[in-house]
Design an enzyme around this catalytic site. Structure first.
Site, PDB file in Angstrom:
ATOM      1  N   GLU A 298      -5.937 -11.111  -0.786  1.00 57.64           N
ATOM      2  CA  GLU A 298      -6.662 -10.880   0.477  1.00 57.64           C
ATOM      3  C   GLU A 298      -8.171 -10.846   0.248  1.00 57.64           C
ATOM      4  OE1 GLU A 298      -5.237  -7.461   2.657  1.00 57.64           O
ATOM      5  OE2 GLU A 298      -3.162  -7.763   2.042  1.00 57.64           O
TER       6      GLU A 298
ATOM      7  N   GLU B   1       0.809  -1.235   0.000  1.00 53.91           N
ATOM      8  CA  GLU B   1       0.000   0.000   0.000  1.00 53.91           C
ATOM      9  C   GLU B   1       0.835   1.276   0.000  1.00 53.91           C
ATOM     10  OE1 GLU B   1      -2.619  -0.503   3.378  1.00 53.91           O
ATOM     11  OE2 GLU B   1      -3.316  -2.451   2.679  1.00 53.91           O
TER      12      GLU B   1
HETATM   13  O1  9MR Z   1      -6.675  -8.453   9.042  1.00 51.13           O
HETATM   14  C1  9MR Z   1      -5.729  -7.617   9.636  1.00 51.13           C
HETATM   15  C2  9MR Z   1      -6.240  -7.150  10.978  1.00 51.13           C
HETATM   16  O2  9MR Z   1      -6.321  -8.220  11.878  1.00 51.13           O
HETATM   17  C3  9MR Z   1      -5.345  -6.046  11.530  1.00 51.13           C
HETATM   18  O3  9MR Z   1      -5.918  -5.526  12.706  1.00 51.13           O
HETATM   19  C4  9MR Z   1      -5.193  -4.974  10.485  1.00 51.13           C
HETATM   20  C5  9MR Z   1      -4.308  -3.834  10.969  1.00 51.13           C
HETATM   21  O4  9MR Z   1      -4.386  -2.767  10.105  1.00 51.13           O
HETATM   22  O5  9MR Z   1      -4.636  -5.509   9.302  1.00 51.13           O
HETATM   23  C6  9MR Z   1      -5.479  -6.449   8.709  1.00 51.13           C
HETATM   24  O6  9MR Z   1      -4.921  -6.909   7.506  1.00 51.13           O
HETATM   25  C7  9MR Z   1      -4.685  -5.947   6.471  1.00 51.13           C
HETATM   26  C8  9MR Z   1      -3.540  -6.443   5.630  1.00 51.13           C
HETATM   27  O7  9MR Z   1      -2.431  -6.694   6.429  1.00 51.13           O
HETATM   28  C9  9MR Z   1      -3.196  -5.447   4.534  1.00 51.13           C
HETATM   29  N1  9MR Z   1      -4.345  -5.145   3.735  1.00 51.13           N
HETATM   30  C10 9MR Z   1      -5.534  -4.729   4.458  1.00 51.13           C
HETATM   31  C11 9MR Z   1      -5.877  -5.777   5.526  1.00 51.13           C
HETATM   32  C12 9MR Z   1      -7.142  -5.383   6.233  1.00 51.13           C
HETATM   33  O8  9MR Z   1      -6.942  -4.193   6.931  1.00 51.13           O
END
Ligand code: 9MR
Length: 341
Positions: free
Chosen positions: A257, A150
């Site tokens: 994802e 990102e």
């Molecule tokens: O699913 C993840 C969640 O448990 C965390 O709290 C969060 C923190 O920002 O990140 C989530 O995963 C993210 C991923 O690492 C990158 N793309 C977006 C996902 C959803 O936020």
């Protein structure tokens, strides 16, 4: 009456107890594609059904959180590999591949890092050591790394984050080069959301990765996160077109994802689950059609554990198994696509 009762009882049993040869995993093997899910370490530890369904249905796992900077590198001179090691061991024990996630991001950074007053040289050193340590530890065990996550902002701009502000735009090239040095076999990905179809963001990502290639940065692919809703589903033709132009650059694409929210759609719950199934069907179909699409990974697999309700502040059911591990229409749609293409 009795038959109906028995049928009802059978339907309510968890999916794992029903005899079934056909799994996503077995079908994926025939297509030589990686079918994966993001894994929550908490669920993996405490929930045996979670472990069984995961190993049965998928050949790939992504750690949902445990390889991110904050959990794995809690102090400047200390790493905590306990959770990540456990996940890697699970994957190895079940002959599953791993996608590493993620080396450089603007979220889930530890306080020691964000609160420090670093010079450019110091922050470069921190990032280099972080990448060498993490990628080096799992060298040969991680098929693909989301090296940078990102980072693209708008057109011709990078997201403002600590890395850009303190190291400069070079941080991206450096991260890929260091990851490649630490594990020359791993496929290195740039991963992002909102750039799956066509439009400003996917154009920006396309231009960005092309420039990386022109500078001979070792990048092998682009991750399409694919966090979607049935209200605004991705257009299959556009996603296919985007995969195609990345293929022309010699890059792989992985869906990294995927989840599909239904709370903001219209119709009954059943109708919304059917609409959700269509989004999953369409995206796997596009991936199987594209010669450069090498993985299809969902962000979790059971509605029992998903980040979506916490994020949107509403209940939702964005994944392919329900909370009791029963396959949803979305699961059946994926099986169907794999069987028929
Ligand atoms: O699913 C993840 C969640 O448990 C965390 O709290 C969060 C923190 O920002 O990140 C989530 O995963 C993210 C991923 O690492 C990158 N793309 C977006 C996902 C959803 O936020």
């Amino acid at each position: 009456m009795l038959l109906a009762l028995i049928a009802g009882v059978i339907a309510s049993l968890p999916a794992m107890t029903q005899p079934s040869e056909i799994t996503l995993r077995s079908l994926a093997q025939q297509h030589e594609i990686n079918i994966g899910a993001a894994v929550s370490i908490g669920a993996l530890r405490k929930d045996s059904t979670y472990r069984e369904v995961l190993a049965r249905e998928f050949n790939t796992v992504t750690p949902e959180n445990v390889m991110k900077f904050e959990p794995i590198h809690p102090e400047r001179d200390r790493y905590n590999f306990t959770d990540a090691d456990e996940l890697v061991a699970f994957a190895n024990a079940h002959q599953m591949q791993l996608r590493g996630h993620t080396l450089v991001w603007h979220q889930q950074l530890p306080d020691w890092l964000t609160a420090g007053e670093w010079t450019q040289a110091e922050l470069m050193d921190i990032l280099q050591q972080h990448i060498y340590t993490l990628v080096g530890r799992y060298r040969g065990q991680i098929a693909a790394w989301d090296v940078v996550n990102e980072a693209v902002g708008g057109k011709d701009s990078l997201r403002k984050n600590i890395w850009l502000e303190k190291i400069g735009s070079d941080y991206i090239d450096l991260a890929f080069r260091w990851a490649h040095e630490a594990d020359p076999q791993a496929k290195l990905f740039y991963n992002d959301y909102g750039g799956e179809g066509l439009g400003e963001k996917s154009d920006a990502i396309f231009a960005f990765v092309k420039e990386l290639q022109q500078r001979r940065v070792p990048i092998h692919g682009v991750g399409f996160q694919m966090h979607k809703t049935i209200k605004n589903p991705p257009l299959p033709e556009e996603v296919a077109e985007n995969m195609k132009r990345l293929n022309e650059l010699g890059l792989e694409v992985q869906i990294t994802e995927m989840d599909v929210q239904i709370h903001n759609g219209t119709g009954t719950r059943d109708e919304r689950l059917v609409a959700q199934a269509k989004v999953y069907r369409d995206m796997l179909g596009v991936c199987l059609e594209a010669s450069n699409c090498t993985a299809f990974v969902t962000w979790g697999f059971t509605d029992k554990y998903t980040w979506i309700p916490g994020f949107v502040g509403q209940p939702d059911e964005p994944l392919i198994f329900d909370e009791s591990y029963r396959p949803k229409p979305a699961y059946n749609a994926l099986v169907d696509v794999l069987k028929n293409s």
